[in-house]
Design an enzyme around this catalytic site. Structure first.
Site, PDB file in Angstrom:
ATOM      1  CG  ASP A  33      15.411 -78.187 112.748  1.00 59.16           C
ATOM      2  OD1 ASP A  33      14.909 -78.742 113.854  1.00 59.16           O
ATOM      3  OD2 ASP A  33      16.125 -77.176 112.653  1.00 59.16           O
ATOM      4  CB  SER A 186      14.745 -80.247 105.621  1.00 54.56           C
ATOM      5  OG  SER A 186      15.159 -79.021 106.402  1.00 54.56           O
ATOM      6  CG  MET A 187      19.304 -81.726 110.053  1.00 54.73           C
ATOM      7  SD  MET A 187      19.134 -80.672 111.469  1.00 54.73           S
ATOM      8  CE  MET A 187      17.926 -81.656 112.378  1.00 54.73           C
ATOM      9  CG  ASP A 350      13.231 -74.543 100.291  1.00 51.86           C
ATOM     10  OD1 ASP A 350      13.506 -73.618 100.980  1.00 51.86           O
ATOM     11  OD2 ASP A 350      13.467 -75.515 100.579  1.00 51.86           O
ATOM     12  CG  HIS A 382      12.346 -76.076 103.641  1.00 46.03           C
ATOM     13  ND1 HIS A 382      13.076 -76.602 102.833  1.00 46.03           N
ATOM     14  CD2 HIS A 382      12.167 -76.714 105.017  1.00 46.03           C
ATOM     15  CE1 HIS A 382      13.819 -77.456 103.824  1.00 46.03           C
ATOM     16  NE2 HIS A 382      13.394 -77.434 105.062  1.00 46.03           N
TER      17      HIS A 382
END
Ligand SMILES: *[C@@H]1O[C@H](CO)[C@@H](O)[C@H](O)[C@H]1NC(C)=O
Ligand SMILES: *[C@@H]1O[C@H](CO)[C@@H](O)[C@H](O)[C@H]1NC(C)=O
Ligand SMILES: *[C@@H]1O[C@H](CO)[C@@H](O)[C@H](O)[C@H]1NC(C)=O
Ligand SMILES: *[C@@H]1O[C@H](CO)[C@@H](O)[C@H](O)[C@H]1NC(C)=O
Ligand SMILES: *[C@@H]1O[C@H](CO)[C@@H](O)[C@H](O)[C@H]1NC(C)=O
Ligand SMILES: CC(=O)N[C@H]1CO[C@H](CO)[C@@H](O)[C@@H]1O
Length: 406
Positions: A33, A186-187, A350, A382
């Protein structure tokens, strides 16, 4: 005679080793994202303020462009970046008069940096790519990037999923039929999982070497709930959360990343408002009470895209951080409900994704014969996980493992 024979045999061995250099498995990077560049061209019927540009005859950088995030100008940005949901066909469209394109599919440049100026503040996959290059990889041939419209979820990204499949195949063929390693952040991980869940076993066996997931959002996260309720300034101090909420909550990807009931207990309180508590079972009431029923529709559209969480059916390397305070519960008072910033109680994770979701990849161990390797990096935040030396070292180690896949 004997000696001559040995020399000859050695010579043959030398030739055959030289003739078949160890081939690196090519890599495809799938960003998360916010991890793709966006360009926009405007011909807007109206603008939100007189100082907003109404028409351009060129494409300009919309994301990420710091010049657009300053007070006042950010209102123009929000209006250009937002999506408009159509409740009849349950799809989104760009803001009226805004033409968006996502540059650089197949190359690495637009996922290495989020900003054209390529300043260090906005490096994304850059340090990983640099490390790969130093071990013999080459941009655009053995490292490919797959940017996309991260505002949307897979239900509206059919064309992208097809392009991602085609990119994997092309990368395999142009590298002498060498299997591909997918690296998601991530995403980008649920996105990659969505592709793999949709492909046959034969396809995966042929084209995929392994899947390296960095900070995977396997079961959603709490942060998108706060973003839906009252906005999130993404830690940019000059940005006020409420001013970006209109854009953020218009993104189906925000709805997709909300907590999954596979990972949150039905009794757990996620949000406290002055009048009641909300659990994972109260998503519908929550959206009604914040007067954003569109959010609920987007949640319905996306909630089952990777649920029940199903193993990808390829070798997995699951890498993520731990011990970074991460939003766990939001407490709103009369003063902050529901346009102000809540008191946020911490959970482990995270910083963005809750730990229980990051470790969701462990479920794959019981679902597939291929190995699922799991490595946790203390304090790896993250975004910073993409720049950590120990994480990059682990990626290089995985990629330089025993050659196979031919
Ligand atoms: C959904 O409806 C809108 C408005 O009528 C239309 O512009 C859009 O093309 C439709 N989208 C799809 C995918 O049919
Ligand atoms: C990779 O491709 C992009 C466009 O597709 C190009 O701008 C860039 O210069 C290429 N990089 C290298 C190292 O070839
Ligand atoms: C709401 O949740 C909080 C924290 O879990 C709890 O202390 C409180 O009693 C709950 N209130 C109601 C009305 O259920
Ligand atoms: C709810 O949202 C609608 C549409 O965005 C708006 O017209 C209405 O005034 C809002 N109602 C409340 C109580 O905020
Ligand atoms: C918050 O508002 C509600 C309804 O207006 C009121 O009943 C309650 O006493 C308020 N709580 C506080 C702590 O002010
Ligand atoms: C193997 C598999 O499930 N393929 C499906 C992937 O998604 C497309 C489009 O939704 C379907 O048509 C395929 O059958």
């Amino acid at each position: 005679m004997k000696l001559l024979q040995s020399v000859f045999i050695l010579f043959l061995i030398f030739i055959s080793v030289k003739g078949q250099p160890k081939r690196l498995n090519p890599v495809v990077l799938v960003p998360g994202d916010g991890g793709s560049q966006f360009q926009a061209k405007l011909d807007k019927p109206t603008t939100v303020a007189g100082y907003c540009v109404k028409k351009t005859d060129y494409y300009y950088d919309l994301w990420l462009n710091f010049e657009l995030l300053v007070p006042y100008i950010i209102d123009c940005f929000v209006d250009n970046m937002r999506l408009v949901y159509n409740p009849h066909n349950r799809t989104t469209q760009n803001s009226p008069g805004v033409d968006i394109r996502i540059p650089g599919f197949g190359g690495t440049e637009t996922v290495e940096w989020l900003d054209h100026s390529q300043i260090s503040l906005t490096t994304y996959f850059h340090n990983i790519v640099e490390a790969l290059v130093s071990m013999g990889y080459e941009r655009n041939t053995t490292i490919r990037g797959a940017p996309y419209d991260f505002r949307k979820a897979p239900n509206e990204l059919g064309d992208y999923i097809k392009s991602l499949q085609a990119l994997v195949e092309e990368t395999y063929y142009t590298n002498y039929n060498t299997k591909v390693v997918l690296i998601g952040h991530s995403m980008g991980n649920p996105m990659t999982l969505y592709l793999l869940n949709n492909m046959t076993k034969a396809w995966k066996n042929k084209f995929i070497q392994s899947f390296i997931s960095l900070a995977g959002v396997w079961g959603g996260a709490m942060k998108p709930i706060r973003l839906m309720i009252s906005g999130d300034n993404l830690n940019v101090p000059i940005v006020k959360s409420i001013n970006v909420r209109r854009e953020q909550r218009s993104m189906p990807s925000s709805a997709w990343l909300m907590p999954s009931d596979e990972f949150w207990h039905p009794e757990e309180v996620l949000v406290v408002s002055p009048t009641r508590n909300y659990t994972i079972r109260d998503i519908k009431d929550l959206f009604r009470d914040i007067n954003y029923t569109t959010g609920y529709m987007m949640w319905e559209d996306t909630v089952n895209l990777i649920k029940p969480l199903t193993a990808p059916g390829v070798e997995v390397h699951c890498l993520h951080g731990i011990n970074v305070p991460t939003p766990g519960q939001f407490v709103y008072t009369n003063d902050t409900w529901h346009d102000g910033f809540p008191k946020t109680l911490p959970d482990d994770g995270d910083g963005t994704v809750n730990l229980r979701s990051l470790v969701g990849c462990l479920k794959f161990r019981y679902q597939q014969p291929q190995p699922v390797f799991h490595k946790v990096f203390d304090g790896a935040e993250h975004m910073q996980i993409l720049n950590r030396k120990d994480v990059i070292g682990e990626i290089l180690r995985i990629l330089s493992g025993p050659p196979h896949g031919r």
